[in-house]
Scaffold this motif. Structure first.
Motif, PDB file in Angstrom:
ATOM      1  N   SER A 126       0.906  -0.922  -0.010  1.00 39.58           N
ATOM      2  CA  SER A 126      -0.046   0.067   0.066  1.00 39.58           C
ATOM      3  C   SER A 126       0.647   1.354   0.087  1.00 39.58           C
ATOM      4  O   SER A 126       2.079   1.244   0.318  1.00 39.58           O
ATOM      5  CB  SER A 126      -1.053   0.007   1.085  1.00 39.58           C
ATOM      6  OG  SER A 126      -0.393   0.090   2.443  1.00 39.58           O
ATOM      7  N   GLN A 127       0.215   2.246  -0.385  1.00 38.94           N
ATOM      8  CA  GLN A 127       0.843   3.655  -0.391  1.00 38.94           C
ATOM      9  C   GLN A 127       0.015   4.606   0.371  1.00 38.94           C
ATOM     10  O   GLN A 127      -0.907   4.566   0.078  1.00 38.94           O
ATOM     11  CB  GLN A 127       1.218   4.060  -1.939  1.00 38.94           C
ATOM     12  CG  GLN A 127       1.958   5.408  -1.921  1.00 38.94           C
ATOM     13  CD  GLN A 127       2.498   5.608  -3.316  1.00 38.94           C
ATOM     14  OE1 GLN A 127       3.067   4.887  -3.984  1.00 38.94           O
ATOM     15  NE2 GLN A 127       2.322   6.850  -3.772  1.00 38.94           N
ATOM     16  N   HIS A 128       0.760   5.422   1.181  1.00 40.83           N
ATOM     17  CA  HIS A 128       0.128   6.299   2.006  1.00 40.83           C
ATOM     18  C   HIS A 128       0.623   7.571   1.660  1.00 40.83           C
ATOM     19  O   HIS A 128       1.694   7.935   2.017  1.00 40.83           O
ATOM     20  CB  HIS A 128       0.132   5.761   3.447  1.00 40.83           C
ATOM     21  CG  HIS A 128      -0.229   4.441   3.686  1.00 40.83           C
ATOM     22  ND1 HIS A 128      -1.619   4.186   4.188  1.00 40.83           N
ATOM     23  CD2 HIS A 128       0.226   3.344   3.367  1.00 40.83           C
ATOM     24  CE1 HIS A 128      -1.710   2.884   4.013  1.00 40.83           C
ATOM     25  NE2 HIS A 128      -0.679   2.265   3.855  1.00 40.83           N
ATOM     26  N   ASP A 129      -0.317   8.544   1.641  1.00 39.55           N
ATOM     27  CA  ASP A 129       0.115  10.162   1.510  1.00 39.55           C
ATOM     28  C   ASP A 129       0.664  10.377   2.605  1.00 39.55           C
ATOM     29  O   ASP A 129       0.438  10.131   4.086  1.00 39.55           O
ATOM     30  CB  ASP A 129      -0.992  11.121   1.359  1.00 39.55           C
ATOM     31  CG  ASP A 129      -1.633  10.795   0.051  1.00 39.55           C
ATOM     32  OD1 ASP A 129      -1.181  10.406  -0.984  1.00 39.55           O
ATOM     33  OD2 ASP A 129      -2.992  11.173  -0.247  1.00 39.55           O
ATOM     34  N   PHE A 130       2.128  11.183   2.642  1.00 35.90           N
ATOM     35  CA  PHE A 130       2.844  11.385   3.666  1.00 35.90           C
ATOM     36  C   PHE A 130       3.647  12.782   3.499  1.00 35.90           C
ATOM     37  O   PHE A 130       4.753  12.628   3.381  1.00 35.90           O
ATOM     38  CB  PHE A 130       3.618  10.620   4.336  1.00 35.90           C
ATOM     39  CG  PHE A 130       4.158  10.558   5.823  1.00 35.90           C
ATOM     40  CD1 PHE A 130       3.306  10.925   6.770  1.00 35.90           C
ATOM     41  CD2 PHE A 130       5.513  10.561   5.891  1.00 35.90           C
ATOM     42  CE1 PHE A 130       4.020  10.769   8.089  1.00 35.90           C
ATOM     43  CE2 PHE A 130       6.091  10.670   7.200  1.00 35.90           C
ATOM     44  CZ  PHE A 130       5.457  10.698   8.294  1.00 35.90           C
ATOM     45  N   PRO A 131       3.111  13.801   3.187  1.00 35.35           N
ATOM     46  CA  PRO A 131       3.855  15.050   2.839  1.00 35.35           C
ATOM     47  C   PRO A 131       4.542  15.619   4.021  1.00 35.35           C
ATOM     48  O   PRO A 131       3.796  16.238   4.974  1.00 35.35           O
ATOM     49  CB  PRO A 131       2.766  16.047   2.078  1.00 35.35           C
ATOM     50  CG  PRO A 131       1.440  15.555   2.913  1.00 35.35           C
ATOM     51  CD  PRO A 131       1.821  14.208   3.426  1.00 35.35           C
ATOM     52  N   ILE A 132       6.156  15.374   3.973  1.00 33.90           N
ATOM     53  CA  ILE A 132       6.800  16.016   5.046  1.00 33.90           C
ATOM     54  C   ILE A 132       7.992  16.834   4.421  1.00 33.90           C
ATOM     55  O   ILE A 132       8.588  15.994   3.620  1.00 33.90           O
ATOM     56  CB  ILE A 132       7.281  14.945   6.102  1.00 33.90           C
ATOM     57  CG1 ILE A 132       6.068  14.301   6.785  1.00 33.90           C
ATOM     58  CG2 ILE A 132       8.237  15.484   7.067  1.00 33.90           C
ATOM     59  CD1 ILE A 132       5.398  15.063   7.880  1.00 33.90           C
ATOM     60  N   THR A 133       8.308  17.967   4.949  1.00 36.13           N
ATOM     61  CA  THR A 133       9.712  18.543   4.768  1.00 36.13           C
ATOM     62  C   THR A 133      10.787  18.395   5.900  1.00 36.13           C
ATOM     63  O   THR A 133      10.457  18.932   6.878  1.00 36.13           O
ATOM     64  CB  THR A 133       9.339  20.107   4.091  1.00 36.13           C
ATOM     65  OG1 THR A 133       8.497  20.130   3.238  1.00 36.13           O
ATOM     66  CG2 THR A 133      10.839  20.514   3.851  1.00 36.13           C
ATOM     67  N   PRO A 134      11.579  17.412   6.000  1.00 33.70           N
ATOM     68  CA  PRO A 134      12.432  17.186   6.959  1.00 33.70           C
ATOM     69  C   PRO A 134      13.263  18.560   7.358  1.00 33.70           C
ATOM     70  O   PRO A 134      13.667  18.973   6.409  1.00 33.70           O
ATOM     71  CB  PRO A 134      13.231  16.109   6.380  1.00 33.70           C
ATOM     72  CG  PRO A 134      12.491  15.363   5.326  1.00 33.70           C
ATOM     73  CD  PRO A 134      11.736  16.554   4.657  1.00 33.70           C
ATOM     74  N   ASP A 135      13.488  18.570   8.624  1.00 31.58           N
ATOM     75  CA  ASP A 135      14.232  19.686   8.966  1.00 31.58           C
ATOM     76  C   ASP A 135      15.118  19.410  10.112  1.00 31.58           C
ATOM     77  O   ASP A 135      15.471  20.535  10.969  1.00 31.58           O
ATOM     78  CB  ASP A 135      13.215  20.895   9.498  1.00 31.58           C
ATOM     79  CG  ASP A 135      12.364  20.586  10.749  1.00 31.58           C
ATOM     80  OD1 ASP A 135      12.475  19.377  11.256  1.00 31.58           O
ATOM     81  OD2 ASP A 135      11.468  21.144  10.994  1.00 31.58           O
ATOM     82  N   GLY A 136      15.281  18.222  10.290  1.00 32.81           N
ATOM     83  CA  GLY A 136      16.351  17.889  11.351  1.00 32.81           C
ATOM     84  C   GLY A 136      15.547  17.044  12.618  1.00 32.81           C
ATOM     85  O   GLY A 136      15.952  16.741  13.471  1.00 32.81           O
ATOM     86  N   SER A 137      14.281  17.219  12.664  1.00 31.30           N
ATOM     87  CA  SER A 137      13.483  16.831  13.699  1.00 31.30           C
ATOM     88  C   SER A 137      13.090  15.189  13.536  1.00 31.30           C
ATOM     89  O   SER A 137      13.348  14.678  12.308  1.00 31.30           O
ATOM     90  CB  SER A 137      12.058  17.457  13.816  1.00 31.30           C
ATOM     91  OG  SER A 137      12.416  18.842  13.886  1.00 31.30           O
ATOM     92  N   ASP A 138      12.499  14.522  14.422  1.00 29.55           N
ATOM     93  CA  ASP A 138      12.070  13.355  14.369  1.00 29.55           C
ATOM     94  C   ASP A 138      10.821  13.371  13.595  1.00 29.55           C
ATOM     95  O   ASP A 138      10.163  14.383  13.848  1.00 29.55           O
ATOM     96  CB  ASP A 138      11.966  12.862  15.698  1.00 29.55           C
ATOM     97  CG  ASP A 138      12.853  12.594  16.688  1.00 29.55           C
ATOM     98  OD1 ASP A 138      14.207  12.668  16.060  1.00 29.55           O
ATOM     99  OD2 ASP A 138      13.052  12.147  17.911  1.00 29.55           O
ATOM    100  N   ILE A 139      10.574  12.203  12.831  1.00 31.00           N
ATOM    101  CA  ILE A 139       9.449  12.285  11.984  1.00 31.00           C
ATOM    102  C   ILE A 139       8.810  10.657  12.220  1.00 31.00           C
ATOM    103  O   ILE A 139       9.465   9.804  12.250  1.00 31.00           O
ATOM    104  CB  ILE A 139       9.603  12.134  10.500  1.00 31.00           C
ATOM    105  CG1 ILE A 139      10.289  13.470   9.973  1.00 31.00           C
ATOM    106  CG2 ILE A 139       8.558  11.902   9.721  1.00 31.00           C
ATOM    107  CD1 ILE A 139      10.987  13.624   8.610  1.00 31.00           C
ATOM    108  N   THR A 140       7.388  10.932  12.711  1.00 34.74           N
ATOM    109  CA  THR A 140       6.749   9.588  12.956  1.00 34.74           C
ATOM    110  C   THR A 140       5.604   9.609  12.123  1.00 34.74           C
ATOM    111  O   THR A 140       4.739  10.508  11.777  1.00 34.74           O
ATOM    112  CB  THR A 140       6.156   9.781  14.359  1.00 34.74           C
ATOM    113  OG1 THR A 140       7.340   9.683  15.515  1.00 34.74           O
ATOM    114  CG2 THR A 140       5.315   8.400  14.919  1.00 34.74           C
TER     115      THR A 140
END
Length: 156
Positions: free
Chosen positions: A130-144
């Protein structure tokens, strides 16, 4: 883009989750990868392996520092719940966290899949689930990523 099941995986993910939980075969796992894509869902859902997804001209797995694929085994907390009241079976996986993900490539989607033998080492062996929308712009933070609160896959 929307969340979707790949055509290759429809009706199969519950069985694959059961196989991973049963350690059958011994090196089976569910794979969680993050991609950046501008391809359409219609294009991506027809692709039958992780290698085919990565070969798409508009898609690439992210390479940010702090990112790595997640490999979920029988010890990873995958739950398969048979719901006789609603005549369905739900599969859920734990939230996935990447620590200190550096800026760089933007994330658009989380891709899940099944690998029957993680010792094989090729993306041609991983079947997309499956594919799930997950728009994130990484900035050095943790991503969950909480892939799905009520379950990642459902068979009914």
């Amino acid at each position: 883009m929307a969340d979707f099941m790949h055509n290759q995986a429809k009706g199969r993910m519950v069985g694959w989750a059961d196989r991973v939980n049963g350690n059958d075969p011994a090196n089976a796992a569910l794979i969680v990868a993050v991609i950046n894509t501008s391809a359409t869902d219609a294009t991506l859902r027809d692709l039958d392996t992780f290698a085919a997804i990565e070969a798409d001209a508009n898609t690439a797995e992210v390479t940010n520092s702090g990112y790595a694929r997640k490999v979920l085994t029988d010890a990873s907390g995958i739950t398969v719940t048979v719901d006789d009241t609603n005549d369905r079976t739900d599969v859920d996986i734990p939230d996935q966290t990447w620590t200190g993900v550096a800026a760089g490539t933007a994330w658009t989607d989380v891709q899940t899949g099944y690998d029957s033998d993680t010792t094989g080492g090729t993306d041609s062996n991983i079947v997309p689930g499956s594919q799930h929308d997950f728009p994130i712009t990484p900035d050095g933070s943790d991503i969950t990523a909480q892939i799905a609160a009520a379950g990642i896959w459902r068979a009914s």
